[in-house]
Design an enzyme around this catalytic site. Structure first.
Site, PDB file in Angstrom:
ATOM      1  N   LYS A  53      21.803  35.898  23.293  1.00  0.00           N
ATOM      2  CA  LYS A  53      22.180  36.829  22.216  1.00  0.00           C
ATOM      3  C   LYS A  53      20.941  37.378  21.533  1.00  0.00           C
ATOM      4  O   LYS A  53      20.839  38.574  21.266  1.00  0.00           O
ATOM      5  CB  LYS A  53      23.075  36.115  21.193  1.00  0.00           C
ATOM      6  CG  LYS A  53      24.475  35.834  21.698  1.00  0.00           C
ATOM      7  CD  LYS A  53      25.232  34.876  20.781  1.00  0.00           C
ATOM      8  CE  LYS A  53      26.504  34.392  21.476  1.00  0.00           C
ATOM      9  NZ  LYS A  53      27.181  33.310  20.753  1.00  0.00           N
TER      10      LYS A  53
ATOM     11  N   GLN B  91      27.957  29.549  16.008  1.00  0.00           N
ATOM     12  CA  GLN B  91      28.121  29.180  17.415  1.00  0.00           C
ATOM     13  C   GLN B  91      29.047  27.968  17.535  1.00  0.00           C
ATOM     14  O   GLN B  91      28.865  26.958  16.846  1.00  0.00           O
ATOM     15  CB  GLN B  91      26.746  28.883  18.046  1.00  0.00           C
ATOM     16  CG  GLN B  91      26.783  28.586  19.524  1.00  0.00           C
ATOM     17  CD  GLN B  91      27.274  29.762  20.380  1.00  0.00           C
ATOM     18  OE1 GLN B  91      26.976  30.911  20.084  1.00  0.00           O
ATOM     19  NE2 GLN B  91      28.022  29.472  21.414  1.00  0.00           N
TER      20      GLN B  91
ATOM     21  N   ASP C  39      32.470  37.837  15.502  1.00  0.00           N
ATOM     22  CA  ASP C  39      33.212  37.116  16.540  1.00  0.00           C
ATOM     23  C   ASP C  39      34.701  37.473  16.511  1.00  0.00           C
ATOM     24  O   ASP C  39      35.426  37.151  17.450  1.00  0.00           O
ATOM     25  CB  ASP C  39      33.088  35.602  16.320  1.00  0.00           C
ATOM     26  CG  ASP C  39      32.148  34.938  17.312  1.00  0.00           C
ATOM     27  OD1 ASP C  39      31.990  35.471  18.417  1.00  0.00           O
ATOM     28  OD2 ASP C  39      31.589  33.880  16.957  1.00  0.00           O
TER      29      ASP C  39
HETATM   30  N1  GUN Z   1      31.195  29.425  22.031  1.00  0.00           N
HETATM   31  C1  GUN Z   1      31.722  29.837  23.221  1.00  0.00           C
HETATM   32  N2  GUN Z   1      32.117  31.109  23.138  1.00  0.00           N
HETATM   33  C2  GUN Z   1      31.842  31.514  21.888  1.00  0.00           C
HETATM   34  C3  GUN Z   1      32.017  32.750  21.207  1.00  0.00           C
HETATM   35  O1  GUN Z   1      32.521  33.747  21.739  1.00  0.00           O
HETATM   36  N3  GUN Z   1      31.598  32.773  19.931  1.00  0.00           N
HETATM   37  C4  GUN Z   1      31.047  31.695  19.320  1.00  0.00           C
HETATM   38  N4  GUN Z   1      30.689  31.814  18.055  1.00  0.00           N
HETATM   39  N5  GUN Z   1      30.877  30.537  19.919  1.00  0.00           N
HETATM   40  C5  GUN Z   1      31.274  30.468  21.192  1.00  0.00           C
END
Ligand code: GUN
Length: 289
Positions: free
Chosen positions: A52, A96, A119
């Site tokens: 990211k 996360q 998200d």
């Molecule tokens: N962990 C696995 N997929 C995701 C996601 O799309 N967003 C977040 N914040 N954590 C994750």
């Protein structure tokens, strides 16, 4: 069989966003800002966060990651979210997942200002999705939809099966597929479905978000079906999706690979959501864009 090249499509999406971000940054007087909170040292989470960060840097989004120990207190986590909510240079906040054991992830997700919820996991944004109202959409299902759109795969009147009912993927994806204007007829299968294979066999599109390799095999699908593989498993043979790619290749008309399919689209949608939040925040302080 046609390969649905999420990696290539995501690169195009990011390039388009980079152009838009350059123009917006000039007008607004600052770049979009994304803050990521990573608690603990789950190795896959570290990889996701690094990807990211790299994607942000490439297209002109300012990103900062706050690394916290696994034992961080819930109060401290919530106070950090409050501080990021209050910052005018932070447009997006991402916690996360999974959070370390003992953390209340729901409480954290609900603490994020819905306008910064890149998200799309906040109940306000999930509710807006259910209602067909504009809002920030969960990145993985949004990435699936964008990939299908850019591949000109039309779902109207088609039968779609979603394997998995998670809040992150299965549930929101089922809503998106059945929404007005997309118009698929959707079946959701889950761990308590007696015969998921029978449902898959009837489907024009199979979306698999199970997280177990070989959940979808060639003998489970209809000839000519489209398989979108949303599963990721770390195995001793490397990263694997849900589909047994060799056997579905002989039956499906199109499929997305893992890696190089939905994963890169998810990150591209996170970038897109950050830009969407950036624009909304600029409008709120009456900057014309
Ligand atoms: N962990 C696995 N997929 C995701 C996601 O799309 N967003 C977040 N914040 N954590 C994750």
């Amino acid at each position: 069989m046609r390969l649905l090249d999420g990696k290539g499509i995501a690169a195009v999406v990011r390039a388009e966003l980079a152009v838009e971000i350059r123009a917006l940054t000039g007008k607004i007087g600052r770049p979009p800002g994304l803050a990521v909170i990573l608690a603990g040292d789950d190795p896959p989470s570290r990889t996701y966060v690094r990807n990211k960060e790299r994607a942000c840097a490439e297209i002109g989004i300012h990103s900062e990651t706050v690394y916290l120990p696994a034992a961080v207190g819930q109060d401290e986590l919530l106070a950090l979210i409050d501080a990021l909510n209050a910052r005018a240079d932070v447009d997006g906040i991402l916690v996360q997942l999974p959070l370390p054991d003992g953390q209340d992830s729901r409480a954290c997700l609900e603490r994020i200002d819905p306008s910064k919820d890149v998200d799309g996991f906040h109940p306000v944004n999930m509710g807006r999705l259910m209602l067909g109202l504009p809002g920030l959409r969960p990145c993985t299902p949004a990435g699936v939809m964008e990939m299908l759109r850019r591949c000109s795969l039309n779902l109207a009147g088609k039968r779609a099966v979603v394997l998995g009912r998670s809040n992150i993927v299965g549930k929101p994806l089922a809503v998106m597929l059945g929404a007005k204007g997309i118009d698929a007829t959707v079946t959701v299968c889950h761990s308590a479905t007696p015969d998921a294979a029978a449902h898959c066999k009837e489907a024009d599109f199979v979306f698999s978000a199970v997280g177990k390799p070989e959940s979808v095999r060639g003998d489970m699908i209809k000839p000519g079906a489209v398989v979108v593989d949303i599963g990721i498993s770390v195995t001793d043979k490397g990263l694997r999706g849900d589909a047994d790619f060799a056997s579905i290749s002989a039956v499906a008309s199109a499929a997305s690979p893992v890696p190089g399919g939905v994963g890169p689209m998810t990150i591209a949608m996170l970038m897109g959501n950050t830009v969407q939040a950036f624009k909304a925040h600029a409008r709120k302080v009456r900057i014309e864009i």
